[in-house]
Design an enzyme around this catalytic site. Structure first.
Site, PDB file in Angstrom:
ATOM      1  N   ALA A  14       0.845  -1.200   0.000  1.00  0.00           N
ATOM      2  CA  ALA A  14       0.000   0.000   0.000  1.00  0.00           C
ATOM      3  C   ALA A  14       0.876   1.244   0.000  1.00  0.00           C
ATOM      4  O   ALA A  14       1.879   1.312   0.710  1.00  0.00           O
ATOM      5  CB  ALA A  14      -0.906   0.012   1.223  1.00  0.00           C
ATOM      6  N   ASN A  45       7.494  -3.286   5.035  1.00  0.00           N
ATOM      7  CA  ASN A  45       7.903  -2.604   6.261  1.00  0.00           C
ATOM      8  C   ASN A  45       8.938  -3.426   7.031  1.00  0.00           C
ATOM      9  O   ASN A  45       9.871  -2.875   7.619  1.00  0.00           O
ATOM     10  CB  ASN A  45       6.690  -2.322   7.153  1.00  0.00           C
ATOM     11  CG  ASN A  45       5.905  -1.106   6.697  1.00  0.00           C
ATOM     12  OD1 ASN A  45       6.406  -0.274   5.942  1.00  0.00           O
ATOM     13  ND2 ASN A  45       4.668  -1.001   7.149  1.00  0.00           N
ATOM     14  N   GLU A  93      -3.951   2.280  -1.936  1.00  0.00           N
ATOM     15  CA  GLU A  93      -3.496   3.320  -1.030  1.00  0.00           C
ATOM     16  C   GLU A  93      -4.148   3.105   0.338  1.00  0.00           C
ATOM     17  O   GLU A  93      -5.259   2.602   0.426  1.00  0.00           O
ATOM     18  CB  GLU A  93      -3.886   4.709  -1.547  1.00  0.00           C
ATOM     19  CG  GLU A  93      -3.152   5.140  -2.799  1.00  0.00           C
ATOM     20  CD  GLU A  93      -3.623   6.511  -3.273  1.00  0.00           C
ATOM     21  OE1 GLU A  93      -2.951   7.509  -2.944  1.00  0.00           O
ATOM     22  OE2 GLU A  93      -4.661   6.572  -3.952  1.00  0.00           O
ATOM     23  N   ASP A 258       4.896  -4.410  12.392  1.00  0.00           N
ATOM     24  CA  ASP A 258       5.871  -4.762  11.351  1.00  0.00           C
ATOM     25  C   ASP A 258       7.292  -4.521  11.850  1.00  0.00           C
ATOM     26  O   ASP A 258       8.214  -5.288  11.546  1.00  0.00           O
ATOM     27  CB  ASP A 258       5.628  -3.936  10.086  1.00  0.00           C
ATOM     28  CG  ASP A 258       4.249  -4.158   9.496  1.00  0.00           C
ATOM     29  OD1 ASP A 258       3.692  -5.255   9.684  1.00  0.00           O
ATOM     30  OD2 ASP A 258       3.730  -3.233   8.836  1.00  0.00           O
TER      31      ASP A 258
END
Length: 314
Positions: A14, A45, A93, A258
């Protein structure tokens, strides 16, 4: 100290957009402050945190459309090694808004483009070719429409064939299927563990019970349960470890889970014991909470908090 190789997988990345406004009010035009763009998604991430802490991971991700191009440019700017699976749909997004008058944060997570069978199979094939023998494979994040629930279980199966350790951070059916296959580590939140158990696990005893049962039946060697401000629990065959979160000024919790995973897998890959990896995970998650919007942790903060937590466990 040599580091075992790490591969991360992000099937549903994203483009993270973050901004702020004075107050979120329906049916009004909301004037926002400066915006920020970050390349998000679980596996990506993780790879970004691994790099920030001095390691390196090869990141596999899907990308398509104008947002996919913007996403690629952001990743290239961070010099992360990548393998890209082109898709016909446009990379999604996510949108985060901080309400300045209250300190509340509003997070809008979009579904993502539908992947055709040829696209998700191409993703699996790329992962199969890139899995590091005796290394680590981190499959993290949501699955987009069109991808089967057992996708991460298939990744785990491929990892087993290469003697690699598979780490999964997922929820719902994707998590259940991966656990049925068997993995090295899962990192559920309290909500995700509740969902998996089909019950509201109010007490720490009930939470530890479920985590320890997963270890006992071989679904996962390690279960890292992250509990936000209540700290974290790690269940393994050796028993259960608990850590509080360090006292920090929380700005945003986006990406904290993450970051936990990125620091944890890096320390294990570097040859550190599980206890040290657990400390690093909690430190990185807390360090990310100190940063605004969708920004991730800073190395100096992580190392300082690691030292603090080591003192608690001494």
């Amino acid at each position: 100290m040599s580091t075992r190789p790490i591969l991360t997988l992000t099937v549903n990345p994203a483009l993270d957009v973050s901004t702020s406004t004075e107050r979120v009010v329906s049916e009004h035009k909301l004037r926002c402050g400066a915006s920020r763009l970050d390349p998000g998604g679980g596996g990506m991430n993780v790879a970004r945190v691994v790099q920030r802490l001095g390691g390196q991971a090869l990141a596999v991700y899907t990308a398509g459309g104008p947002t996919g191009e913007a996403y690629r440019r952001l990743i290239e700017a961070e010099h992360i090694p990548t393998l890209v699976v082109p898709i016909s749909g446009s990379t999604r997004e996510d949108f985060t808004v901080d309400e300045t008058t209250t300190g509340k944060q509003f997070r809008f997570v979009l579904e993502g483009p539908e992947l055709g069978e040829a696209e998700w199979r191409a993703c699996l094939a790329l992962v199969e070719a890139a899995i590091p023998v005796n290394g680590f494979v981190v499959a993290s994040g949501s699955l987009p429409p069109g991808v089967p629930d057992d996708f991460y279980a298939r990744v785990a199966r491929l990892a087993h064939q290469r003697d690699a350790r598979c780490i999964v951070d997922a929820s719902g059916d994707a998590l259940a299927e991966a656990l049925a296959e068997g993995v090295y580590l899962v990192k559920p939140s309290r909500r995700e563990l509740d969902e998996y158990a089909g019950a509201t696990l109010e007490s720490e005893e009930s939470q530890v019970d479920v985590a320890s049962t997963l270890v006992g039946r071989g679904a996962a060697e390690l279960v890292a349960l992250t509990l936000g401000g209540a700290g974290a629990v790690l269940a393994s065959a050796a028993g259960v470890m608990r850590l509080p979160v360090p006292r920090v000024q929380v700005q945003s919790t986006v990406g904290a889970g993450d970051s936990f995973l990125g620091a944890f897998v890096l320390r294990i890959a570097q040859g550190h014991p599980v206890e040290a990896a657990f400390r690093a995970g909690v430190a990185a998650g807390s360090a990310t909470a100190m940063t605004p919007a969708t920004e991730l942790c800073r190395r100096a903060d992580v190392e300082r908090l690691e030292a603090e937590l080591e003192g608690l466990m001494a």
